[in-house]
Design a protein around this motif. Sequence first.
Motif, PDB file in Angstrom:
ATOM      1  N   UNK A   1       1.243  -2.046  -3.564  1.00  0.00           N
ATOM      2  CA  UNK A   1       0.788  -1.193  -4.649  1.00  0.00           C
ATOM      3  C   UNK A   1      -0.479  -0.466  -4.161  1.00  0.00           C
TER       4      UNK A   1
ATOM      5  N   UNK B   1       5.505   0.334   3.080  1.00  0.00           N
ATOM      6  CA  UNK B   1       5.865   1.233   1.984  1.00  0.00           C
ATOM      7  C   UNK B   1       4.827   1.069   0.883  1.00  0.00           C
TER       8      UNK B   1
ATOM      9  N   UNK C   1       3.216   5.723  -8.520  1.00  0.00           N
ATOM     10  CA  UNK C   1       3.864   6.169  -9.755  1.00  0.00           C
ATOM     11  C   UNK C   1       4.051   7.675  -9.742  1.00  0.00           C
TER      12      UNK C   1
ATOM     13  N   UNK D   1       0.210  13.157  -3.297  1.00  0.00           N
ATOM     14  CA  UNK D   1       0.151  11.695  -3.202  1.00  0.00           C
ATOM     15  C   UNK D   1       0.887  11.217  -1.954  1.00  0.00           C
TER      16      UNK D   1
ATOM     17  N   UNK E   1       0.782   9.058   3.587  1.00  0.00           N
ATOM     18  CA  UNK E   1       1.069   9.257   5.004  1.00  0.00           C
ATOM     19  C   UNK E   1      -0.221   9.217   5.820  1.00  0.00           C
TER      20      UNK E   1
ATOM     21  N   UNK F   1       0.805   4.877   5.838  1.00  0.00           N
ATOM     22  CA  UNK F   1       2.033   4.301   5.301  1.00  0.00           C
ATOM     23  C   UNK F   1       3.239   4.916   5.998  1.00  0.00           C
ATOM     24  N   UNK F   2       4.291   4.121   6.097  1.00  0.00           N
ATOM     25  CA  UNK F   2       5.518   4.628   6.697  1.00  0.00           C
ATOM     26  C   UNK F   2       6.294   5.439   5.666  1.00  0.00           C
ATOM     27  N   UNK F   3       6.219   4.994   4.427  1.00  0.00           N
ATOM     28  CA  UNK F   3       6.944   5.697   3.373  1.00  0.00           C
ATOM     29  C   UNK F   3       6.470   5.215   2.027  1.00  0.00           C
ATOM     30  N   UNK F   4       7.219   5.532   0.983  1.00  0.00           N
ATOM     31  CA  UNK F   4       6.765   5.161  -0.356  1.00  0.00           C
ATOM     32  C   UNK F   4       7.955   4.865  -1.236  1.00  0.00           C
TER      33      UNK F   4
ATOM     34  N   UNK G   1       7.553   4.416  -8.393  1.00  0.00           N
ATOM     35  CA  UNK G   1       7.825   3.568  -9.554  1.00  0.00           C
ATOM     36  C   UNK G   1       8.132   4.471 -10.744  1.00  0.00           C
TER      37      UNK G   1
ATOM     38  N   UNK H   1      14.977   3.096   0.529  1.00  0.00           N
ATOM     39  CA  UNK H   1      13.666   3.220   1.163  1.00  0.00           C
ATOM     40  C   UNK H   1      13.505   2.160   2.252  1.00  0.00           C
TER      41      UNK H   1
END
Lengths: 120, 719
Positions: A53, A79, A83, A89, A94, A98-101, A104, A114
């Motif tokens: 999160x 990941x 939201x 965002x 990135x 982060x590799x991805x997301x 939510x 994902x």
Amino acid sequence: MAKTIMTVDDSPSMRMLLRVALTDLGYSVVEAEDGVHALEKLDGFQPDLLITDINMPRMDGFGLISEVRGQGRRSLPILVLTTESSDEKKQRARDAGATGWIVKPFHPEKLAAAIRRVLH
Amino acid sequence: MDLDAIQQIFFQECEEGLAAMEGNFAQLRDGDRDSETINGVFRCVHSIKGGAGAFGHERLQAYTHQYETLLDLIRNGTLELTPALLDVVVGAFDVLADHVAAARDGDTPPADAAMLERLMAAAGGDTAPAAAKAAAPAAAPVVAISDDFDDLMSMLGDVAQSEDGADAANGWRLRFAPGAKAFEHGAEPLLLLRELTMLGGKVTTCDRAELPTLEAIEPECGYLAWDVSLPASVAEDDIRAVFEFGDPSVITLTRGDAEPAMAEDSVDALFDLLDSVAAPAAIVEEPTPPPPAPAPAPAPAPVAVAEPVEEKAAPRSAAPSPAAAPAAQTIRVDLDKLDRLVNLVGELVITQAMLAQRLAENQMGGISELSDLEHLTRELQESTMAIRAQPMKTVFSRVPRIIRELEGETGKRVRLDIEGEMTEVDKTVVERIGEPLTHLIRNAVDHGLEMPDVRVANGKSAEGVVRLSAAHQSGRIVITVADDGQGINRARVKAKAIEKGIILPDAVLSEEEIDNLIFAPGFSTAAAITNVSGRGVGMDVVRKNIQALGGRIGIQSREGFGSSFSLSLPLTLAVLDGMIVTVGDQTFVIPLSHIVESLRPDEVALSRLGPDGTLLDVRGAYVPVLRIADYLGIDGAERNATDAVLIVVEGDHGQAALLVDTIQDQRQVVVKSLEANYQAIDGVAGATILGDGRVALIADVDALTSRGGRFVSRSALAA
């Protein structure tokens, strides 16, 4: 061996949702409540994937990612749970490493997709 | 664990979040502008929004989105938190609480249009981007989550069965060149190629033109590019989704005539793919298991998916592996389970008492194992009770909102002081104290505090004070609701009591007795009804509710200076320390918390008062003697006070000396409700089972002293 995914979220219900979904997908799940807690658990332990999160007390998701990357875990897929799906965002995630997301609320299908795209 | 159960956890979180927000607001009101405070508020709203989305509460999600937008602007410093803005933020909280309650109870969501507008206005006041943001549709489309996650697996199956690319004519041509960032942040291009294969794609060429010499290779760089053809039936969004995490520039997607290159390229593609597989596998830092050889192109196997599917087939019981043990330091337990535990421990206490008695009868009462058992049982009981203990905070945190509403309704200004909110008490008490407490607070503001102008005229501050406190006091919790208002107007109370026929017109009453008239049934009716406190519940109901919890309510009032209501409640309702006494052929338990002393009186200490009144002189203070035997109609009890034992007890209405035959013992007893098992009896608070299996009644000291007190005051007045 089932692949192990660490989930980091301060909300117990969100952790539970992830646990149910991920367990159903056949993964092992390790949970942490916030960034600090996750770092403690990551000491000497390498999950196959980290799902975190962003907004959490003590240490947020971005802080956690930068710590993890700073420890040299550059190939660990991460990941972030967000939201918002705005480009801003995503770019922020990135940039943070982060590799991805996962946006939510996540549909299990989206979650699986994902993970499929990042879990080695 | 099904979705409903998780949702329940979510609502618990909401409650906790809302309570935490109340705390943060209090700090903000006090001028605290610590970034962590406003961050805390933001996080709570953010979490609620996340859960609302997950569980399909669209209105709640839309509302929290707007709320969050404003909070975000405040926490990042775009907006300054002025008192006016704080009012908006706090006002929005009340609607949020209503939203949460509606979502939880399945009710219609509250009307939030006006508040949404205020939130938008506040957020859009200064910043154009914020305004644009606010004008955007509030709710993101919500995807409902199905009850089980099995559809996920079936979805995977569907993908595997999708067309194998035979209809390549007019299909998609895709160029995938991950470039320098191919492996950045743990990304893995191979996975994306696999996914394309699952969609029916075939790698037609692997472009190695960029590949440098071995010594020049940067391990995290991608040098390969792939051309992939996909069937026309695949949706563009599905293809683009595969690359959602990458920079959009890594792919070029065109729809065009597929070249009839299918025949030989299945073999070429296989080699290319193997090449591409080999490259990253060789350069990633950690050893990667040799990738499974991709199946020949015409019938691509869902390679990437195979692992989870196989693992799913493993025994279910193995799924929550030890590594997956919950990280939380607290666990949530179903209250029913806890109640069962409490009951079992209660039974254990009784059984232990029985065992002790049996051993004593056989001259084995002194064995050390027995005292060990007693000790352990007691500790077990205390620990069990401690599990049920909750801080009063859960109740107190709702009070600021009540006060705010009251300020709005009455036009009075109120400052709320809260003390001892961390005082812990049994969950049952916490749950059931809310309603009477709310009533007392409404009363304090509505009847107690004066209007600001009146206060100023009387030399008080315009702002009235309501003090709410909780503290442990000799094994009980004492909750006080005090105000600095006008106090009880005794003349008016008395006049009204006479009018209602509660007392006779010529009754002579002490100030305390007049104050207590407000608890009389039928006292607070029509004339006292206002919008605020007159909700058809009188103070008599408040007192009944408190008494049902084993509590007492007292009042202290000074005209012109305010009133103070104090509730004294047991910490737990399940056990009490009692003195076991004999009266005639009956055994009684007198709660130890009420006992002041016990004594065997001599003649000198006793004074006759009227035909059947006796007073006991306790070092100069006179206490009425109460014969339990007479009160409850028990035969064979000791009549003569000098041959009996007097137990001086203190209750709501002062002291009384209970006349009993003998004292047997002092021990902990498990309270069994008389109402639940038989019926309520005045003067009896409950029953318990003694060690020898007999039932003993627990004396209701408050009821007994009220009888004694009234008896004496009347007699004294008559005399």
